[in-house]
Motif scaffolding. Structure first.
Motif, PDB file in Angstrom:
ATOM      1  N   THR A   1       0.187   8.756  -0.133  1.00  0.00           N
ATOM      2  CA  THR A   1       0.758  10.013  -0.619  1.00  0.00           C
ATOM      3  C   THR A   1       0.292  11.138   0.303  1.00  0.00           C
ATOM      4  OG1 THR A   1      -1.077  10.459  -2.134  1.00  0.00           O
ATOM      5  CG2 THR A   1       0.807   9.252  -3.020  1.00  0.00           C
TER       6      THR A   1
ATOM      7  N   ASN B   1       0.835  -1.212   0.000  1.00  0.00           N
ATOM      8  CA  ASN B   1       0.000   0.000   0.000  1.00  0.00           C
ATOM      9  C   ASN B   1       0.864   1.253   0.000  1.00  0.00           C
ATOM     10  OD1 ASN B   1      -0.794   1.589   2.861  1.00  0.00           O
ATOM     11  ND2 ASN B   1       0.321  -0.336   3.081  1.00  0.00           N
ATOM     12  N   VAL B   2       0.290   2.288  -0.583  1.00  0.00           N
ATOM     13  CA  VAL B   2       1.015   3.550  -0.766  1.00  0.00           C
ATOM     14  C   VAL B   2       0.204   4.666  -0.138  1.00  0.00           C
ATOM     15  CG1 VAL B   2       1.791   5.224  -2.499  1.00  0.00           C
ATOM     16  CG2 VAL B   2       2.157   2.779  -2.893  1.00  0.00           C
TER      17      VAL B   2
ATOM     18  N   SER C   1       4.126  -0.227   3.875  1.00  0.00           N
ATOM     19  CA  SER C   1       3.574   1.044   3.379  1.00  0.00           C
ATOM     20  C   SER C   1       4.706   1.896   2.843  1.00  0.00           C
ATOM     21  CB  SER C   1       2.924   1.845   4.514  1.00  0.00           C
ATOM     22  OG  SER C   1       1.812   1.187   5.054  1.00  0.00           O
TER      23      SER C   1
ATOM     24  N   THR D   1      -4.502   8.831   0.815  1.00  0.00           N
ATOM     25  CA  THR D   1      -3.834  10.120   0.919  1.00  0.00           C
ATOM     26  C   THR D   1      -4.051  10.779   2.261  1.00  0.00           C
ATOM     27  OG1 THR D   1      -4.095  10.466  -1.437  1.00  0.00           O
ATOM     28  CG2 THR D   1      -3.734  12.424  -0.125  1.00  0.00           C
TER      29      THR D   1
ATOM     30  N   LYS E   1      -2.067  -0.511  -6.820  1.00  0.00           N
ATOM     31  CA  LYS E   1      -2.048  -0.840  -5.390  1.00  0.00           C
ATOM     32  C   LYS E   1      -3.149  -0.120  -4.631  1.00  0.00           C
ATOM     33  CE  LYS E   1       2.946  -1.495  -5.244  1.00  0.00           C
ATOM     34  NZ  LYS E   1       2.832  -2.948  -5.486  1.00  0.00           N
ATOM     35  N   ASN E   2      -3.257  -0.505  -3.386  1.00  0.00           N
ATOM     36  CA  ASN E   2      -4.111   0.182  -2.436  1.00  0.00           C
ATOM     37  C   ASN E   2      -3.441   1.514  -2.109  1.00  0.00           C
ATOM     38  OD1 ASN E   2      -5.117   0.973   0.153  1.00  0.00           O
ATOM     39  ND2 ASN E   2      -5.949  -1.085   0.316  1.00  0.00           N
ATOM     40  N   ILE E   3      -4.053   2.602  -2.536  1.00  0.00           N
ATOM     41  CA  ILE E   3      -3.402   3.905  -2.363  1.00  0.00           C
ATOM     42  C   ILE E   3      -4.370   4.874  -1.701  1.00  0.00           C
ATOM     43  CG2 ILE E   3      -3.985   4.543  -4.738  1.00  0.00           C
ATOM     44  CD1 ILE E   3      -1.341   6.151  -4.759  1.00  0.00           C
TER      45      ILE E   3
ATOM     46  N   GLY F   1       2.103   3.464  -7.172  1.00  0.00           N
ATOM     47  CA  GLY F   1       0.841   3.012  -6.588  1.00  0.00           C
ATOM     48  C   GLY F   1      -0.247   2.634  -7.565  1.00  0.00           C
ATOM     49  N   SER F   2       0.050   2.614  -8.869  1.00  0.00           N
ATOM     50  CA  SER F   2      -1.069   2.497  -9.817  1.00  0.00           C
ATOM     51  C   SER F   2      -1.880   1.216  -9.691  1.00  0.00           C
ATOM     52  CB  SER F   2      -0.600   2.700 -11.261  1.00  0.00           C
ATOM     53  OG  SER F   2       0.701   2.317 -11.439  1.00  0.00           O
TER      54      SER F   2
ATOM     55  N   GLY G   1       0.158   9.528  -7.508  1.00  0.00           N
ATOM     56  CA  GLY G   1       0.040   8.131  -7.088  1.00  0.00           C
ATOM     57  C   GLY G   1       0.896   7.194  -7.919  1.00  0.00           C
ATOM     58  N   GLU G   2       0.810   7.329  -9.227  1.00  0.00           N
ATOM     59  CA  GLU G   2       1.568   6.390 -10.068  1.00  0.00           C
ATOM     60  C   GLU G   2       3.063   6.664  -9.967  1.00  0.00           C
ATOM     61  OE1 GLU G   2      -0.609   7.740 -13.524  1.00  0.00           O
ATOM     62  OE2 GLU G   2       1.282   8.116 -14.560  1.00  0.00           O
TER      63      GLU G   2
END
Lengths: 379, 81
Positions: free
Chosen positions: A50, A47-48, A102, A79, A75-77, A72-73, A67-68
């Motif tokens: 931002t 997971n990412v 993370s 903010t 993935k579970n992202i 994270g494109s 995101g990308e």
């Protein structure tokens, strides 16, 4: 708390204007560098997080654009809109709730907007914002209240600026390394009494990233894990007039939670190095008091006695602190990164010998409305 | 509803010396947190005159605008008493 650790980290050099890099470029650069630092691959990260701000980035839902670049494109992202220390808090909570790792990425380019307009916009639209107040004048009100309550002087605060800009001389990432004197701080341009130009942090461009992982992932990373032993966060009232600006009860509560989690009973003795969010010179002693490292009103004494110097008992802001590099949002995550570097023994010329336990501190909101305190340890 | 006084005491202030387009007047002027009589928290507004006499705990009084529209600028400023 279960064992979770910082296993990768990266920061850019901070400077007034990164003319050749977009937000996307900055995020890509630090996300890639943090992964390389960790020895993990993007497939290890599930997971990412931002961290960005629409007012700073000049577009709505600013997170969409980075995101990308953070890998994270697929993935579970998600903010966080706030300081990077809170982005890291969220990233840590994701790992504690079952994710393996993370990646937290923060960016900002103060150079691309007008920071006075942006910080004016953080105030409520009915009572405060129409008055034209922004972060410098609001912080000056806090500095005035702090001086009034404890009989402090402008020279007291100038000492902090001298120390931290001097520390920054040893930090290759800092924006404003400077050898300055108290007299030079005192003679710098008056902005809003008691604050002068050299009491204020610069507006910097930059980005930072960390990877927080569970124990099994941490143990296969390239670097020795920096274990997260305690985190505490707390918020107080939004309106400046509703708070006692001269003492931070939110920080005190946050610190207490972090110390309890990390089984710290005497923080002054048990912490080896601290990085705190000194956006303005007066904030460092005020936050040291809030962190329970000294009695209220005595924070400046720690610096006057050399206690917080590089060769003191508790070096504070060996990196030069936020006074020496202030990419908004990024600066809180940098406090965590700088502590992790210290614990890895990778502090270079700013290394604190024998650092085993570190405290990092981030701030959100005007005059330190909310605080996030981290206790990190090495094995 | 608690009716507050148009007078109070300065709990914190700063004299602003830099230019900013959103400032309500040219510098120098002061932002002050003012605890109005009867209140238990402070209220933010500006003070334009007698800045050299401005101190913490100074007593001040609101100067109301002639035309009031329901905004914070229905108070023009506070002045030292």
């Amino acid at each position: 708390m279960e064992h979770i650790a910082i296993v990768g980290l990266a920061q850019t050099k901070f400077e007034r204007r990164k003319r050749d890099k977009t937000y996307y470029d900055l995020v890509y650069e630090v996300a890639k560098a943090a992964l390389e630092d960790s020895g993990l691959t993007l497939s290890d990260v599930d997971n990412v997080v931002t961290v960005s701000n629409d007012f700073l980035d000049g577009r709505t839902i600013s997170s969409m654009a980075v995101g990308e670049a953070a890998g994270g494109s697929d993935k579970n992202i998600s903010t966080v809109e706030g300081d990077g220390s809170f982005g890291a808090l969220y990233g840590a909570m994701r790992v504690l709730s079952g994710f393996r790792a993370s990646l937290i990425v923060v960016h900002s380019k103060g150079s691309e907007g007008n920071m006075r307009y942006v910080t004016n916009a953080m105030f409520d639209p009915i009572y405060h914002r129409p008055l034209g107040i922004e972060s410098i004048a609001a912080s000056a009100l806090q500095a005035n209240a702090y001086m009034q309550k404890y009989g402090l002087s402008e020279e007291d605060f100038a000492l902090i600026s001298v120390k931290n800009h001097g520390n920054a001389l040893h930090n290759p990432y800092a924006h404003l390394p400077m050898t300055i004197t108290v007299d030079e701080v005192m003679r710098s341009q008056k902005l809003a009494d008691p604050l002068k130009l050299l009491d204020c942090s610069p507006i910097s461009d930059g980005a930072a990233a960390i990877i927080i992982a569970d124990k099994s992932t941490a143990l296969k990373s390239a670097k020795k894990p920096v274990w997260i032993k305690g985190i505490g966060h707390c918020c107080e009232d939004y309106f400046l007039g509703d708070r006692d600006l001269a003492s931070s009860k939110a920080l005190y509560a946050a610190a207490l939670k972090a110390y309890e989690m990390a089984h710290i009973t005497d923080p002054l003795k048990e912490i080896d190095v601290a990085e705190v969010y000194d956006a303005f010179s007066y904030m460092e002693p005020l936050w040291l008091e809030g962190l329970g490292l000294c009695p209220s009103g005595r924070g400046v004494e720690l610096t006057r006695r050399g206690f917080t110097a590089m060769d003191g008992d508790l070096p504070v802001n060996p990196s030069g602190g936020v006074l020496s590099a202030h990419a908004i949002l990024v600066a809180g995550l940098v406090r965590i990164i700088e502590c992790a570097l210290q614990l890895r023994g990778e502090g270079g010329d700013r290394q604190v010998d024998g650092a085993r336990r570190a405290l990092a501190h981030g701030v959100n909101g005007p005059c330190g409305q909310s605080h996030c305190v981290w206790i990190l340890e090495k094995d | 509803m608690i009716q507050l006084s148009d007078e109070g005491v300065v709990t914190s202030f700063t004299i602003v010396r830099f230019q900013f387009e959103l400032h309500p007047t040219s510098p120098p002027f002061a932002y002050a947190l003012i605890k109005l009589d009867g209140a238990d928290v402070s209220f933010l507004h500006i003070i334009k005159d007698d800045l050299t006499s401005l101190r913490n705990f100074a007593r001040v009084k609101a100067v109301f605008a002639q035309n009031r529209v329901g905004s914070i600028w229905d108070i023009e400023c506070f002045r030292l008493i």
